[in-house]
Design a protein around this motif. Sequence first.
Motif, PDB file in Angstrom:
ATOM      1  N   THR A  10      39.237  31.241  37.587  1.00 16.63           N
ATOM      2  CA  THR A  10      39.539  32.589  36.674  1.00 16.63           C
ATOM      3  C   THR A  10      40.035  33.470  37.562  1.00 16.63           C
ATOM      4  O   THR A  10      40.558  34.760  36.823  1.00 16.63           O
ATOM      5  N   SER A  12      42.755  35.514  40.515  1.00 12.27           N
ATOM      6  CA  SER A  12      44.246  35.514  40.647  1.00 12.27           C
ATOM      7  C   SER A  12      44.880  34.264  41.296  1.00 12.27           C
ATOM      8  O   SER A  12      45.852  33.622  40.902  1.00 12.27           O
ATOM      9  N   ILE A  13      44.247  33.887  42.279  1.00  6.31           N
ATOM     10  CA  ILE A  13      44.725  32.520  43.094  1.00  6.31           C
ATOM     11  C   ILE A  13      44.357  31.225  42.104  1.00  6.31           C
ATOM     12  O   ILE A  13      45.312  30.160  41.858  1.00  6.31           O
ATOM     13  N   ALA A  36      33.115  32.929  37.388  1.00  6.34           N
ATOM     14  CA  ALA A  36      31.674  33.763  37.605  1.00  6.34           C
ATOM     15  C   ALA A  36      31.685  34.082  36.020  1.00  6.34           C
ATOM     16  O   ALA A  36      31.210  33.545  35.348  1.00  6.34           O
ATOM     17  N   GLU A 123      37.034  34.089  53.729  1.00  5.25           N
ATOM     18  CA  GLU A 123      35.608  34.410  54.262  1.00  5.25           C
ATOM     19  C   GLU A 123      35.043  33.258  54.824  1.00  5.25           C
ATOM     20  O   GLU A 123      34.448  33.301  55.772  1.00  5.25           O
ATOM     21  N   GLY A 202      43.800  39.823  43.157  1.00  9.80           N
ATOM     22  CA  GLY A 202      42.512  40.389  42.808  1.00  9.80           C
ATOM     23  C   GLY A 202      42.265  41.721  43.255  1.00  9.80           C
ATOM     24  O   GLY A 202      43.007  42.202  44.438  1.00  9.80           O
TER      25      GLY A 202
HETATM   26  P1  NAD Z   1      39.743  37.141  42.223  1.00  5.69           P
HETATM   27  O1  NAD Z   1      38.525  38.122  42.276  1.00  5.69           O
HETATM   28  O2  NAD Z   1      40.956  37.409  41.389  1.00  5.69           O
HETATM   29  O3  NAD Z   1      39.089  35.855  41.831  1.00  5.69           O
HETATM   30  C1  NAD Z   1      37.768  35.299  42.299  1.00  5.69           C
HETATM   31  C2  NAD Z   1      37.354  34.162  41.779  1.00  5.69           C
HETATM   32  O4  NAD Z   1      36.062  33.921  42.392  1.00  5.69           O
HETATM   33  C3  NAD Z   1      37.176  34.491  40.254  1.00  5.69           C
HETATM   34  O5  NAD Z   1      37.283  33.160  39.688  1.00  5.69           O
HETATM   35  C4  NAD Z   1      35.683  34.952  40.090  1.00  5.69           C
HETATM   36  O6  NAD Z   1      35.065  34.318  38.936  1.00  5.69           O
HETATM   37  C5  NAD Z   1      34.926  33.916  41.268  1.00  5.69           C
HETATM   38  N1  NAD Z   1      33.929  34.362  41.837  1.00  5.69           N
HETATM   39  C6  NAD Z   1      33.576  35.715  42.172  1.00  5.69           C
HETATM   40  N2  NAD Z   1      32.210  35.920  42.515  1.00  5.69           N
HETATM   41  C7  NAD Z   1      31.838  34.806  42.666  1.00  5.69           C
HETATM   42  C8  NAD Z   1      30.730  34.199  43.178  1.00  5.69           C
HETATM   43  N3  NAD Z   1      29.793  34.932  43.551  1.00  5.69           N
HETATM   44  N4  NAD Z   1      30.405  32.815  43.230  1.00  5.69           N
HETATM   45  C9  NAD Z   1      31.091  32.118  42.810  1.00  5.69           C
HETATM   46  N5  NAD Z   1      32.521  32.552  42.151  1.00  5.69           N
HETATM   47  C10 NAD Z   1      32.655  33.642  42.133  1.00  5.69           C
HETATM   48  O7  NAD Z   1      40.213  36.797  43.878  1.00  5.69           O
HETATM   49  P2  NAD Z   1      41.519  36.577  44.305  1.00  5.69           P
HETATM   50  O8  NAD Z   1      42.500  37.428  44.425  1.00  5.69           O
HETATM   51  O9  NAD Z   1      42.076  35.205  43.641  1.00  5.69           O
HETATM   52  O10 NAD Z   1      41.061  35.846  45.701  1.00  5.69           O
HETATM   53  C11 NAD Z   1      40.523  34.779  46.078  1.00  5.69           C
HETATM   54  C12 NAD Z   1      40.348  34.424  47.376  1.00  5.69           C
HETATM   55  O11 NAD Z   1      41.740  34.028  48.031  1.00  5.69           O
HETATM   56  C13 NAD Z   1      39.770  35.473  48.288  1.00  5.69           C
HETATM   57  O12 NAD Z   1      39.093  35.000  49.408  1.00  5.69           O
HETATM   58  C14 NAD Z   1      41.053  36.161  48.735  1.00  5.69           C
HETATM   59  O13 NAD Z   1      40.933  36.943  50.059  1.00  5.69           O
HETATM   60  C15 NAD Z   1      42.031  34.963  49.195  1.00  5.69           C
HETATM   61  N6  NAD Z   1      43.358  35.315  48.835  1.00  5.69           N
HETATM   62  C16 NAD Z   1      43.959  35.951  47.688  1.00  5.69           C
HETATM   63  C17 NAD Z   1      45.302  35.902  47.573  1.00  5.69           C
HETATM   64  C18 NAD Z   1      45.778  36.772  46.446  1.00  5.69           C
HETATM   65  O14 NAD Z   1      46.993  36.746  46.397  1.00  5.69           O
HETATM   66  N7  NAD Z   1      45.054  37.121  45.481  1.00  5.69           N
HETATM   67  C19 NAD Z   1      46.127  35.636  48.652  1.00  5.69           C
HETATM   68  C20 NAD Z   1      45.701  35.354  49.778  1.00  5.69           C
HETATM   69  C21 NAD Z   1      44.194  34.740  49.782  1.00  5.69           C
END
Ligand code: NAD
Length: 389
Positions: A10, A12-13, A36, A123, A202
């Motif tokens: 759900t 961003s990625i 989540a 992480e 995110g």
């Molecule tokens: P986000 O906050 O948009 O999404 C996080 C996802 O994790 C959601 O589906 C949420 O429901 C879930 N989640 C949150 N807490 C949780 C928990 N305790 N247990 C299980 N699921 C949980 O984050 P994002 O920006 O998509 O980033 C996700 C990962 O990818 C991060 O580690 C981020 O550093 C990495 N990343 C993101 C990008 C980007 O463009 N967004 C780029 C490079 C790396």
Amino acid sequence: MRRVSILGATGSIGQNTIDLIARAPGDYRVEALTGARNLTQLAHDARRLNARLAVTSEPDGYAALKDLLAGTGIAVAAGPQAVAEAAARPADWVMSAIVGAAGLVPGMAVLKRGGTLALANKETLVTAGPLVMATARETGATILPVDSEHSAIFQALTGEDVTGVERVIITASGGAFRDWPLGRLAGATLAEASQHPNWAMGQRITIDSASMFNKGLELIETKEFFGISPDRIEVIIHPESLIHAMVGFADGALMAHVGPPDMRHAIGYALHWPERRPLPVARLDLAQIGQLTFRAPEDARYPALALARRVMDEGGLSGAAFNAAKERALDGFIAGQIGFLDMARVVEQVLDKMSSSDGLQNATLTLDNILQTDRLARIRATEAIEQKS
Ligand code: NAD
Ligand code: MG
């Protein structure tokens, strides 16, 4: 048909991954989607992709998710253990797009069964790099980096010998405050820190980009994944965010990966690897872009970088402590308990305290002591936050 699962579907990625998969519905069978709190989005995507299983990490979310998926035949589960079980289910490709240390146990579940893990969750490597890489070696699991810089390095290294790498340069946009006078940073608000100049991501990683904790995590990620020594890894500010990383070789050649700031490139590369397939990302018009610029990051603006270098030197459990303290400090900033610059101070205090008393450096890494260090660092960070607020 390839069986795929998406952890953190759900976010961003996760949503960008779904965008790619939904374009070729005949090619994929979706095993599991996890999320989540956003149950509506999770249920919507589970229906649309006809997933076999939908899981919320929130134990209280079971009944509501079950209701949302009533009559579909999609299995439902809830709680962190259920997320790890979803990761352990057989699938040909699993995206780990959970944010934070919560991604570690599910990612390890994929590696333990020898699966293919597309790793956006940086992480995982920051907290447990040596354990993660050793597990993948033992089981024959494949890890495909999805962080844009690491995907760029990975692509630049294709067909190359990593021992011939002289330097790796990861680029940083510089975040929301790259041009602010230093004196204003202490008063930066949550709304101001949540604006990224180039990428839509995110909220947590966006704030981590403003503080450069994100780049600090990526330095450690580079060291752990590619096994490159810290003194060969550089960070450069590149405000246009079009070059994602560069790899320098023994002969002086520098291979750059250039593309628009669209995570569907790195996700799609990992999805189709080792092939390249057409992806719906914009093609760059270089004449229109005109110029690419670079500058050195200032130490005073970005204390997170020095903290990450300290962690790379200390090794052991210090990555787990660093990440957990950073996550807790970020919670404190988001909740208005501490100011923007306090985040780095809290992390430094936690590292000082824990490295003197808890032997972070010499510990052998196990999942148990990593999780224990994570919990302790959050407690220490909470104490440091309470002193400040
Ligand atoms: P986000 O906050 O948009 O999404 C996080 C996802 O994790 C959601 O589906 C949420 O429901 C879930 N989640 C949150 N807490 C949780 C928990 N305790 N247990 C299980 N699921 C949980 O984050 P994002 O920006 O998509 O980033 C996700 C990962 O990818 C991060 O580690 C981020 O550093 C990495 N990343 C993101 C990008 C980007 O463009 N967004 C780029 C490079 C790396
Ligand atoms: Mg990145």
